[in-house]
Scaffold this motif. Structure first.
Motif, PDB file in Angstrom:
ATOM      1  N   MET A   1       1.437   9.249   3.690  1.00 32.99           N
ATOM      2  CA  MET A   1       1.134  10.409   2.871  1.00 32.99           C
ATOM      3  C   MET A   1       1.476  11.705   3.614  1.00 32.99           C
ATOM      4  O   MET A   1       2.046  12.636   3.046  1.00 32.99           O
ATOM      5  CB  MET A   1      -0.346  10.397   2.471  1.00 32.99           C
TER       6      MET A   1
ATOM      7  N   CYS B   1      -0.162  10.877  -3.400  1.00 34.58           N
ATOM      8  CA  CYS B   1       0.208  12.099  -2.688  1.00 34.58           C
ATOM      9  C   CYS B   1       0.749  13.153  -3.645  1.00 34.58           C
ATOM     10  O   CYS B   1       0.472  14.346  -3.501  1.00 34.58           O
ATOM     11  CB  CYS B   1       1.240  11.759  -1.616  1.00 34.58           C
TER      12      CYS B   1
ATOM     13  N   ILE C   1      -1.232   4.134   5.712  1.00 30.01           N
ATOM     14  CA  ILE C   1      -1.337   4.842   4.429  1.00 30.01           C
ATOM     15  C   ILE C   1      -1.371   6.357   4.662  1.00 30.01           C
ATOM     16  O   ILE C   1      -0.610   7.118   4.046  1.00 30.01           O
ATOM     17  CB  ILE C   1      -2.585   4.386   3.651  1.00 30.01           C
TER      18      ILE C   1
ATOM     19  N   THR D   1      -4.781  14.295   5.893  1.00 35.16           N
ATOM     20  CA  THR D   1      -4.123  12.992   6.110  1.00 35.16           C
ATOM     21  C   THR D   1      -3.851  12.747   7.583  1.00 35.16           C
ATOM     22  O   THR D   1      -4.002  11.601   8.067  1.00 35.16           O
ATOM     23  CB  THR D   1      -2.802  12.907   5.314  1.00 35.16           C
TER      24      THR D   1
ATOM     25  N   ALA E   1       0.274   5.011  -2.219  1.00 32.27           N
ATOM     26  CA  ALA E   1       0.056   6.135  -1.312  1.00 32.27           C
ATOM     27  C   ALA E   1       0.925   7.317  -1.688  1.00 32.27           C
ATOM     28  O   ALA E   1       0.467   8.470  -1.748  1.00 32.27           O
ATOM     29  CB  ALA E   1       0.330   5.700   0.124  1.00 32.27           C
TER      30      ALA E   1
ATOM     31  N   THR F   1       0.812  -1.229   0.000  1.00 32.26           N
ATOM     32  CA  THR F   1       0.000   0.000   0.000  1.00 32.26           C
ATOM     33  C   THR F   1       0.847   1.282   0.000  1.00 32.26           C
ATOM     34  O   THR F   1       0.319   2.370  -0.236  1.00 32.26           O
ATOM     35  CB  THR F   1      -0.920   0.026   1.234  1.00 32.26           C
ATOM     36  N   GLU F   2       2.167   1.187   0.237  1.00 32.32           N
ATOM     37  CA  GLU F   2       2.987   2.394   0.353  1.00 32.32           C
ATOM     38  C   GLU F   2       3.209   3.077  -0.989  1.00 32.32           C
ATOM     39  O   GLU F   2       3.126   4.304  -1.097  1.00 32.32           O
ATOM     40  CB  GLU F   2       4.333   2.065   1.008  1.00 32.32           C
TER      41      GLU F   2
END
Length: 491
Positions: free
Chosen positions: A413, A363, A409, A379, A359, A355-356
């Motif tokens: 961000m 961003c 997440i 965020t 993200a 998920t990074e």
């Protein structure tokens, strides 16, 4: 003071100051090729014969043809010898004509040159012919040895000052170019050429080093323009020699503009980069002020952590952004607790890692679409809310993992936004602000294991602590200005 690259951006990377300096250092390159003229424009085997004027003592009325017939041996092809003559005798002219001369010797009294391409070269002036013809290569070698020695000498010497490392070679070139043109002894010529070579090597090397004044975007101009001027000099040298045809005069012609160069080179500025490297900040600032005045730029003020806290506005911004960096506390608390979320640890770690990337990519778009302030506040608050929802769902593994992933997440961000934001909130000269932000983020990571240890009191205590920091940080974001698409502050 900020790093020199950023200082140049404010002063001007390639303004009028740098252009004048570059021109001043490149113009001598038009003249420098002339130092090769005496060893390049030579006629290594000109038409000649030994000087046999001794026979004119016996009969001053001899014609040139008679003189040569009586004093010079002939080669197999019938031409007069170019390296031998008959040994002079103390006879009257009739005896010489009757008996002739048979014993030969080398040209003890020099040579007479004719039909030469040039009026004078080192070959004709120093009689570098016959057994001495290899001395032309010696002269070339001595000059190039001087160039090499000059590079070796003045390369390290530049560490004692760029300005001196240009001035001293410049004076050497001027002085010994003139001495070379006035040399009437071959050994003196060699010594002067060696010293000219030393100056040449030192000047060429350090004139390029002075491109430290040019910003990185135009740095290639320094070396390339220098070579262009040298190429122009090579063409000009050919033209001058074509019309002058006298190596001495060519050297003296070259020494005149070099004399001007030796004078004005005294006023070239010292490298500000070198001054800063040596801790001579005051001198560097003075030079930079002159450059900035010419370029119509500015010199960034020297600043540091204390400078930041002298400004209430900067202090407020920095406090908000440092506390926002506490998001690292949340990030690492969740990361270190990956094995206690209820699902398979490998699956959970895979979800965290997968998920990074999206993200951070998301961003980038949000920062330009919505701005820094909105993104940071959103965020941080969303991350805090996601973490609090972990408490709300109890210990149901799927939901705990879902909200923990969302918390990571949003904290990811927020971290990206903070990294951009801190650069835009404070002047470029106060880079210690970034350092404080990084310290805050590292401190958050350092404290995360300690916060997780609070679970001994109750499992939701750590969650309450780091989610609270996220909420507080998000609310402090209301104190920050929007910086999207605005110029970075200079002071």
């Amino acid at each position: 003071m900020a790093d020199f690259g950023k200082i140049l951006q404010s002063v001007g990377e390639f303004g009028l100051f740098q252009k004048v300096l570059l021109l001043a250092l490149c113009v001598p390159n038009i003249i420098l090729p002339f130092h090769f003229a005496s060893v390049v424009f030579v006629q290594t085997d000109p038409q000649r014969h030994c000087n046999t004027n001794w026979i004119l003592g016996a009969d001053p009325n001899l014609t040139t043809e008679e003189q040569l017939n009586l004093t010079l041996p002939r080669e197999e092809d019938g031409s007069f010898s170019r390296c031998l003559m008959f040994v002079p005798v103390d006879w009257d002219i009739e005896a010489i004509r009757t008996y002739g001369l048979n014993k030969t010797t080398v040209c003890d009294n020099g040579w007479v040159y004719k039909n030469t391409l040039y009026e004078a070269t080192i070959v004709t002036d120093f009689d570098l012919v016959c057994g001495r013809s290899n001395l032309v290569q010696v002269a070339q070698t001595v000059l190039m040895a001087g160039v090499l020695f000059g590079s070796l000498l003045f390369g390290p010497f530049a560490e004692f000052g760029r300005k001196r490392a240009i001035q001293i070679p410049g004076v050497l070139i001027f002085m010994f170019t003139a001495v070379t043109g006035l040399s009437h002894d071959f050994n003196l010529y060699l010594v002067s050429q060696f010293l000219v070579g030393i100056g040449y090597g030192g000047f060429r090397m350090n004139a390029i080093i002075m491109t430290e004044w040019i910003g990185v975007s135009k740095r290639s101009w320094g070396a390339c323009v220098s070579q262009i001027f040298f190429a122009i000099g090579l063409c000009l040298m050919a033209g001058v020699i074509y019309f002058v045809r006298d190596w001495r005069l060519a050297q003296l012609i070259a020494s005149a503009p070099l004399g001007v160069m030796a004078i004005y080179i005294r006023y070239t500025p010292e490298s500000a980069r070198w001054l800063l490297d040596r801790g001579r900040v005051k001198e560097a600032r003075e030079v930079l002020k002159k450059a900035a005045a010419i370029n119509k730029g500015i010199v960034p003020e020297k600043g540091g952590t204390l400078t930041i806290f002298k400004s209430p506005v900067l202090t407020k911004y920095l406090f908000a952004i440092i506390l926002a960096f506490s998001l690292n506390l949340t990030y690492y608390c969740l990361s270190f607790n990956v094995g206690n979320l209820g699902l398979d640890i490998f699956l959970t770690q895979l979800i965290f890692g997968a998920t990074e990337l999206p993200a951070h990519l998301l961003c980038i778009w949000l920062l330009e679409a919505l701005g820094r302030r909105v993104c940071l506040i959103t965020t941080l608050l969303a991350g805090g809310l996601a973490c609090l929802l972990i408490i709300a769902v109890g210990q149901k593994a799927i939901f705990v993992t879902l909200f923990a992933t969302l918390g990571r997440i949003f904290s990811n961000m927020a971290g990206s936004i903070c990294s951009v934001y801190v650069q835009e909130l404070v002047p470029t000269s106060l880079q210690s602000a970034s350092g404080l932000g990084n310290i805050a983020s590292r401190a958050g990571g350092l404290l995360s294991p300690v916060v997780n240890m609070l679970a001994v009191y109750h499992w939701f205590v750590p969650i309450a602590v780091y989610s609270s920091f996220m909420f507080v940080s998000g609310l402090l974001g209301l104190l920050l200005p929007e910086t999207r698409r605005r110029e970075l502050p200079d002071s």
